[in-house]
Design an enzyme around this catalytic site. Structure first.
Site, PDB file in Angstrom:
ATOM      1  N   THR A  66      21.135  40.274  -7.394  1.00 12.99           N
ATOM      2  CA  THR A  66      19.847  39.756  -7.873  1.00 12.99           C
ATOM      3  C   THR A  66      20.125  38.435  -8.577  1.00 12.99           C
ATOM      4  OG1 THR A  66      18.889  41.954  -8.123  1.00 12.99           O
ATOM      5  CG2 THR A  66      17.881  40.174  -9.380  1.00 12.99           C
TER       6      THR A  66
ATOM      7  N   LYS B 167      12.134  40.559  -5.309  1.00  8.98           N
ATOM      8  CA  LYS B 167      12.837  41.380  -6.302  1.00  8.98           C
ATOM      9  C   LYS B 167      12.310  41.086  -7.708  1.00  8.98           C
ATOM     10  CE  LYS B 167      15.864  44.219  -8.060  1.00  8.98           C
ATOM     11  NZ  LYS B 167      17.316  44.138  -7.863  1.00  8.98           N
TER      12      LYS B 167
ATOM     13  N   LYS C 270      18.681  40.233 -17.681  1.00  4.87           N
ATOM     14  CA  LYS C 270      19.057  39.138 -16.790  1.00  4.87           C
ATOM     15  C   LYS C 270      17.980  38.925 -15.734  1.00  4.87           C
ATOM     16  CE  LYS C 270      20.906  39.576 -12.985  1.00  4.87           C
ATOM     17  NZ  LYS C 270      21.630  39.878 -11.736  1.00  4.87           N
TER      18      LYS C 270
END
Length: 291
Positions: free
Chosen positions: A97, A172, A240
């Site tokens: 990701t 995502k 994150k």
């Protein structure tokens, strides 16, 4: 069957690489901690290499599953990185990701070598990786996706092309934004139930049959109620991911007040020592404040 390289054997990558091997592919692995790569090779009769370049040499499909943008750049364009050995017409499939920006950057760099890039972040957590039922959101060219999909399917339950390079990462981001809101809502609901003296199990048994139902409720309410938070995706990684989403929102002009608020709630849990607790640990800050 294909010749495959897998770069990054963390809690997700280790079982993903295993599923590729069990599907019959020839798999060579690299991991920053060499002992883990060696162990994987011994367990699954594969091979391990000392550098990303050696793992990728001659591979038709190269998977990466590392930590963040900088980690990905390092294994692709850094010293002894994938770019040093990638073959023309090979496909790099990144399951990390990351930002959409780094996906576009690396796609351009690979095209100059005659190779191709798909950004393909995954959802489903460690359990999904272990069971080979991840959801994979892909950005790239349709013909490249069609070539790669049969290989990706080794560890996927759902694999969809979302658009051009970067679209997988953007999807995502949507996924993580939605999860943040759901987990916060579930945390508040369970906290309210406890404060009201209700039986948490009975409450969830009833409301999960209606519109409140969610994956988080079905899979996390019991551990949340018990105050156990060692069951998956860590807060450090969620922050994150939310940071990436919030940065992208500033670029595209979208407004994410709930995601920004939940990100700060996660920061509060980190300050309580919960960096490696799973994302459902949002409930801890509410229970702390309840006294």
């Amino acid at each position: 069957m294909a010749k495959v390289a897998f770069i990054g054997l963390g809690v997700m990558g280790y079982p993903m690489a295993r599923h590729l091997k069990l599907a019959g592919h020839e798999v060579s692995v690299y991991n920053r901690t060499t002992a883990k790569a060696e162990r994987w090779a011994q367990e699954y009769d594969g091979t391990f290499q000392a550098t990303p370049a050696e793992a990728a040499r001659g591979a038709e499909f190269i998977f990466t599953c590392v930590g963040n943008d900088d980690d990905l750049r390092q294994v692709v364009t850094g010293k002894q990185g994938i770019m040093d050995s990638i073959a023309a017409d090979a496909i790099l499939i990144d399951n990390t990701t990351t930002s959409a920006e780094v996906a576009r950057e690396l796609s351009t760099a690979l095209k100059a070598k005659g190779a191709y890039f798909l950004d393909a972040p995954v959802s489903g957590g460690q359990a999904g990786a272990e069971n080979g039922v991840l959801t994979v959101m892909v950005g790239g060219e349709p013909e490249i996706f069609d070539r790669a999909r049969p290989v990706i399917d080794a560890f996927a339950r759902c694999c969809e092309l979302m658009g051009e390079v970067g679209s997988g990462q953007l999807t995502k981001m949507v996924n993580q934004i939605c999860i943040a809101g759901v987990v916060q809502g579930l945390s508040e609901g369970l906290h309210f139930a406890r404060s009201a003296g209700l039986d948490g199990e009975k409450v969830v048994e009833v409301i999960s049959k209606g519109a409140a139902q969610s994956w988080q409720m079905e899979n996390r309410y019991q551990t949340m109620w018990a105050g156990e938070y060692d069951f998956g995706f860590a807060i450090d990684w969620m922050r994150k991911d939310l940071g990436i989403a919030l940065d992208e929102a500033r670029r595209n002009g979208s407004t994410l007040p709930l995601a920004a608020l939940v990100d700060q709630f996660y920061a509060e849990v980190q300050s309580m020592g919960g960096n490696r607790w799973d994302t459902s640990s949002l409930m801890t800050r509410l229970e702390k404040n309840r006294g």
